[in-house]
Write an enzyme that holds these catalytic residues in place. Sequence first.
Site, PDB file in Angstrom:
ATOM      1  N   GLN A 255       0.876  -1.153   0.011  1.00 54.45           N
ATOM      2  CA  GLN A 255       0.130   0.081   0.184  1.00 54.45           C
ATOM      3  C   GLN A 255       0.911   1.230  -0.147  1.00 54.45           C
ATOM      4  OE1 GLN A 255      -2.803  -1.975   3.435  1.00 54.45           O
ATOM      5  NE2 GLN A 255      -3.750  -0.037   2.669  1.00 54.45           N
TER       6      GLN A 255
ATOM      7  N   ASP B 275      -2.423  -4.970  -0.273  1.00 54.60           N
ATOM      8  CA  ASP B 275      -2.005  -6.404  -0.006  1.00 54.60           C
ATOM      9  C   ASP B 275      -2.891  -6.792   1.255  1.00 54.60           C
ATOM     10  OD1 ASP B 275       1.017  -5.437   1.509  1.00 54.60           O
ATOM     11  OD2 ASP B 275      -0.839  -4.488   1.766  1.00 54.60           O
TER      12      ASP B 275
END
Length: 460
Positions: free
Chosen positions: A67, A219
């Site tokens: 991220q 993720d």
Amino acid sequence: MAVVGIDSSTQSCKVLTVDDDTGRVLRAGQAPHPDGTEVDPEAWWRALADAGGTAGGAAAIGVGAQQHGMVALDDADRPVRPALLWNDVRSAPQAEALTEKYGADGWAASVGLVPVASYTVTKLAWLAEHEPAHAARVARVLLPHDWLTWRLRGGRGEPTTDRSDASGTGYFSAATGDYRHDLLTAALGHDAALPTVLAPAAVAGETADGALLAAGAGDNAAAALGLGLSPGQAVVSIGTSGAVFALAGSPVTDPTGAVASFADATGRFLPLSCTLNASRVLAATARMLGTDLAGLDALATSAAPDAGGLTLLPYLDGERTPNLPDATGSLLGLTRAAMTPENLARASVLGVLCGLADALDELRAHGAAIDTVLLIGGGSRSAAIRVAAPDVFGVPVLVPEPAEYVALGAARQAAWALSGAAEPPAWPRPDATRYEPAGAGWPAELRARYRAARHRLHER
Ligand SMILES: Nc1ncnc2c1ncn2[C@@H]1O[C@H](COP(=O)(O)OP(=O)(O)O)[C@@H](O)[C@H]1O
Ligand SMILES: O=C(CO)[C@@H](O)[C@H](O)COP(=O)(O)O
């Protein structure tokens, strides 16, 4: 039919080819990413190709990725500079300035997080202050998973993202589903185009060979999807980051910034607390002891449960939670008796776990009911971590069979987009080994020792 799930994470790219009906993994590939906290996005593309993610033949593809990475593109959609990653702490002063400008309460209420160096918005502020010529050229800002999804589409059409990843930028609200261009502009100095936020099962486009592209996800949201995370469970992921998260039906607001109100990949919420130091603490300690990860495990499991009083505050790369970007690690409790390789190995395990236990407490303080922990990530392969975790966390720990759950979740999202169904496919949950707390007294004393050390060394 075969679907592909991708995890373009900090240290590597993992690709799974999965049967869309059964969720069975048919093939797996992996390729390393360059080390460092800023990376040319082309390196992600090369690793994706090396890991088999561009081989073609799948009916649908889902991209999960680390991220917050700042992929800043010019008006020809070329990166103006290498992407600053979530674990780059140079924008800490800009995080402080943005927090001061709008107040922690203001940030938490408007976008569900309080700026720290990890978030995209602070990286844009750093760019504006330190690389103004680059900042002036920024026409569009994407995240790693957005950029890879768009590359897989051949760079055609408008780039897209999803709620989960957008909610980690600092200029999108998971609660409202809206961008806050005012906050982006305040950071960057001007507005920029942002990717369209797709619904969880939406189709972003297709590849040259006709594979559908799913919305993708950050993720951790992808991991939650891959695990089939249920209410009452929290995930502790020990990868490059130490991520602690749970499912929620509504957003949280935490002005301390310890818990970010992210979105998940199914239309709900994913309150999350993240440490910057996790599996790499174990690798660094093994290196210091002149051994490998297996050797560290052997040493740690033969030490006294509380490491003989040795206390490692593992802020080796600074730390995000607590927000100590300039901190370094500290080793306390050094006595002649305590100074053994076994105790140092054990102290590294306990240092990582105590930081994650604090994060679990923060999630509980914001409404998460946690009666079991699902332990994943590369660090979950450590026997020392698995055995100590239930004692330090105070709840049973389930360790699913080792797999790439981020990539599996991205594959499940791809199968969902392919099906057009209301819910993701009901793939079987992974078998897990259960580890129970021993109920001894040392964990309480250990946690108190870590809190006292952190307070003494770092609390302002
Ligand atoms: N048996 C093990 N014991 C401890 N750490 C491990 C073990 N196996 C892998 N790791 C660590 O896991 C990390 C990779 O985990 P992963 O979840 O793939 O990270 P990321 O997704 O952040 O790239 C590496 O830092 C590696 O050293
Ligand atoms: O910053 C966060 C979550 O907010 C990290 O979880 C990153 O998304 C990196 O993940 P890994 O590379 O450790 O999987």
